[in-house]
Design an enzyme around this catalytic site. Sequence first.
Site, PDB file in Angstrom:
ATOM      1  N   CYS A  44       2.685   2.317   2.373  1.00  0.00           N
ATOM      2  CA  CYS A  44       2.206   1.190   1.654  1.00  0.00           C
ATOM      3  C   CYS A  44       2.865  -0.095   2.310  1.00  0.00           C
ATOM      4  O   CYS A  44       3.655  -0.749   1.552  1.00  0.00           O
ATOM      5  CB  CYS A  44       2.636   1.111   0.266  1.00  0.00           C
ATOM      6  SG  CYS A  44       1.754  -0.075  -0.781  1.00  0.00           S
TER       7      CYS A  44
ATOM      8  N   GLN B 279      -2.923  -1.831  -3.213  1.00  0.00           N
ATOM      9  CA  GLN B 279      -2.081  -1.733  -4.482  1.00  0.00           C
ATOM     10  C   GLN B 279      -1.020  -2.770  -4.595  1.00  0.00           C
ATOM     11  O   GLN B 279      -0.646  -3.575  -5.631  1.00  0.00           O
ATOM     12  CB  GLN B 279      -1.554  -0.519  -4.917  1.00  0.00           C
ATOM     13  CG  GLN B 279      -0.871  -0.304  -5.991  1.00  0.00           C
ATOM     14  CD  GLN B 279      -1.983  -0.576  -7.222  1.00  0.00           C
ATOM     15  OE1 GLN B 279      -3.124  -0.936  -7.344  1.00  0.00           O
ATOM     16  NE2 GLN B 279      -1.248  -0.497  -8.728  1.00  0.00           N
ATOM     17  N   CYS B 280      -0.476  -2.850  -3.454  1.00  0.00           N
ATOM     18  CA  CYS B 280       0.695  -3.838  -3.194  1.00  0.00           C
ATOM     19  C   CYS B 280       0.157  -5.040  -2.896  1.00  0.00           C
ATOM     20  O   CYS B 280      -0.081  -5.374  -1.607  1.00  0.00           O
ATOM     21  CB  CYS B 280       1.621  -3.573  -2.259  1.00  0.00           C
ATOM     22  SG  CYS B 280       1.140  -2.504  -0.990  1.00  0.00           S
ATOM     23  N   THR B 281      -0.054  -6.129  -3.978  1.00  0.00           N
ATOM     24  CA  THR B 281      -1.115  -7.263  -3.237  1.00  0.00           C
ATOM     25  C   THR B 281       0.130  -8.587  -3.072  1.00  0.00           C
ATOM     26  O   THR B 281      -0.336  -9.626  -2.809  1.00  0.00           O
ATOM     27  CB  THR B 281      -1.736  -7.792  -4.751  1.00  0.00           C
ATOM     28  OG1 THR B 281      -1.018  -7.966  -5.752  1.00  0.00           O
ATOM     29  CG2 THR B 281      -2.798  -6.667  -4.983  1.00  0.00           C
TER      30      THR B 281
END
Lengths: 701, 205
Positions: A695, A560-562
Amino acid sequence: MASLKFQPFTAALDVGFLTELGRRKLHEFGLSDAPVEIRGSYARAERHEIPSPFCVGADAFLSGEAGVPPTMCVAPGTLLNVNTLEDFKELDKTRLLDGIAQRIWEDMKSGEALERGELMLRFVLLTFADLKSHKYIYWFAFPALVVPAAQRASPPVALASLLSDTQRLALREGFASLSATRGRAPAFFAVRVDASGTLEVGPLSAFADWAAASHTPAEAWLAFCDPCPLLSNPGWPLRNLLALLTAQQLVPREWPSVRILAYREPHPGAAAPALHADGLGLPPPPRAAAGDSRSVVIEVHGPFDASPRDAPPPKAVGWSLNSSNKAGPRQMDLSAQMDPEALAEASVDLNLRLMRWRLMPQLDNEAVAATSCLLVGAGTLGCAVARCLLGWGVRTITFVDSGVVAYSNPVRQSLFTFEDCIGGDTPKAEAAAAALRRIFPCVHAGARRIGIPMPGHPVSAAEASQVGEDARELERMVEAHDVIFLLTDTRESRWLPTLLAAAHRKLALTVALGFDSLVVMRHGMPAEPAAPPASRLGCYFCNDVVGPANSMLRRTLDQQCTVSRPGLAMVASALAVELMVTLLHHPRRGAADADLVGDDEAASGEEAKSPLGGVPHQIRGSLPLFRTTCMRGSAFDRCTACSATVVDAFREKGVEFLRSAFNSSSYLEDLTGLTEMHRETEAKLEEMAGLASECDGEDDF
Amino acid sequence: MAHLSPVAFAQLGRAFAQRSAAHAVSWGWVEGESTGPFSTPSVGYLRSSPVLVEEATPHEASHEVPTDGGDDDTLVGGASGARLELHIVYGATFGVPLLLVQGYSSAGELWTVSEVRSHLMAASKEGGAPIAADSVSQIEHPALGVPFASLHPCRTAEWMGAILQRESGDAPQQLDYLSAWWSVLAQSVGQRVAPADARAWMLSA
Ligand SMILES: [Zn+2]
């Protein structure tokens, strides 16, 4: 008396001359078709049956004589490069030839030609250069003044019948020292044989004095370096030498005839090599034998009356014949050699072959080049992987991506530029493929704008047919390529390509990034389809205890954290390509078990090795630690992507199966038995999720 | 291993060309060019006088009478042959001389690399070390920018080292690297040269 026939010059144009002509036309001449001074050169015929060619090479535009091999006689020429084919056809050739002939005649009349004999060898080169198609049309003229003296020449006789061996050796030595004084072979010169038989070689300008002091014509000869090897004929330079006899009172009037030597003596060769060349297989040094000579002497009969001072030049001939022996231009088509794409291809090949020659004889460049690669994802990773593949000479690269190039992309995604972003509708896959072709036109770069259907992303009725079509197209692409790179930025988008690669037994490589950590992994390929899962390497999903699902919603897993550190994609992409190349060199290729250099156990266990090094299963890297670690993970028999259960279900039900997987987040887990397992390991799952929510990178392993 | 600097290559190249006058294949030294005030001038190169060779498939010479251009005194028809143009350039990658070859048919057409390759392979069978197929490849002439076939030089430094060692003992700098190199390479293009003239290998000579 039969008239003497002269063998014309055989003109030889180098490719280097034509490209230099093209370069000068572009940067210097422009549209000017004014005459340009050039130079040509020829060597005397020697031992060979083949006429010695008149050469015009890349150095023809240089002034003076520097750069011309010393055995060659230099001749001044005039280049006329016209702008169109029509100009080439319509140009008044007779006038052009006569103009140069006039200059030759004037130089003879003024005596300049006696000092600089090469002025009698003036030539003309008419060219038309089609620079776009690399086609060149050229026509040489070697103007020869037609004089009656040629009709009064007796047939050539062998030099050996006139001179003793000793005299011929003296001739060669005299010629060599005259050449040495001038720095090169003279085109025309004089020979004196005095009453005692002593032979001397001097410049052309010495002839008149020598002749005046001679008792008989046998004592003073004219001579020229003859490109013609025939014993029955002299070569072209003799024609203007005969004309010189008409222009100047060179031969005494009372002489009944004059001897002219067509000089074709061999080169003396090396003097005295004492060096031992044993082990090198060198032949013994050649020494020209005295009898080894093709020189001939022509006797030209008088009268020798010079024409009046203001006499107009004799008629001139000399336009060259083409390959069918007709007077006409020749053509040189360099499109095959000079085609920039062919040049690029040859250079790339050479670079790769250098690697083999210099460093690694086992390198199989051809196998790498022949490997077709499917890149699923044309973003930061896709661009970097493609560039690295190009570097290895891979020729077939296809991108799959559904996105368009956005303004934020070019700075990280190395195949895009600002222009690709304008308008916001340039498909990434196509833009990337086009960039590859710009970089290297010989690459077969393809593009498919396919959205990758994902598990847990429900498909509406309206979308169903499109999704089915996308899945089928992706399957066709996987089938058509040898290696599949999984380079998308969500976890679940890797699921279908993983399954398709497993179903079609293709080598798949995954690259995934966190913020500052990376994973590069090759998916296991069973040696045989029925092999037990534990004996093969796992896929990207094998380590999971949950099936792939909508990570956008759950926000717990993966990418999701690209946003990752910019250098990371380059590092990871390069590792993936190097892993592929190393694997291609492994005897078992994709089916090779994990193996690492320095890993003693693996080294002793597995005989087969890649000459390029280890073939790890996974490479995990951390930028903060500046470290990579290799790991091995076995295939999981309940894997939601590569297990036999899933592959078989896909083979059996096809798109129907896929639709179930897309629409229900638990379908795959139910199918593989993961659901059941979850209940038993609830506690553990909680723990995993807790860790993952940080994350901070690759958190799905 | 014996390598050569660009400066040494140019010095040896000029001397090599000057000494070549007595040989059937003689050499001209073409000076390097400076392209701009801040660029290093390119290294010059050697070019040979044309090397005439038998043509594999001889060009059919017709014996028609010319329509114009010549006259009654012009000999028409007759044999013509193929030719090789040899260049020796500085191979910066390996720091050794590099032999580049172009072949032209009797009709003046440029040979392909594979035509050059088969010619060299055939020529090398007649004497000296055989040439392997993959040792001939196409490269761009560093000064002219046109394609030439090249004999790949990866082992040059190695065998030159052996030669220089053997011939000069402790003073390899006394040997003319280029002449020694050419005496070995010449046979690859069907040329028979003496290993060297007199003391040509000795720079001090
Ligand atoms: Zn798996």
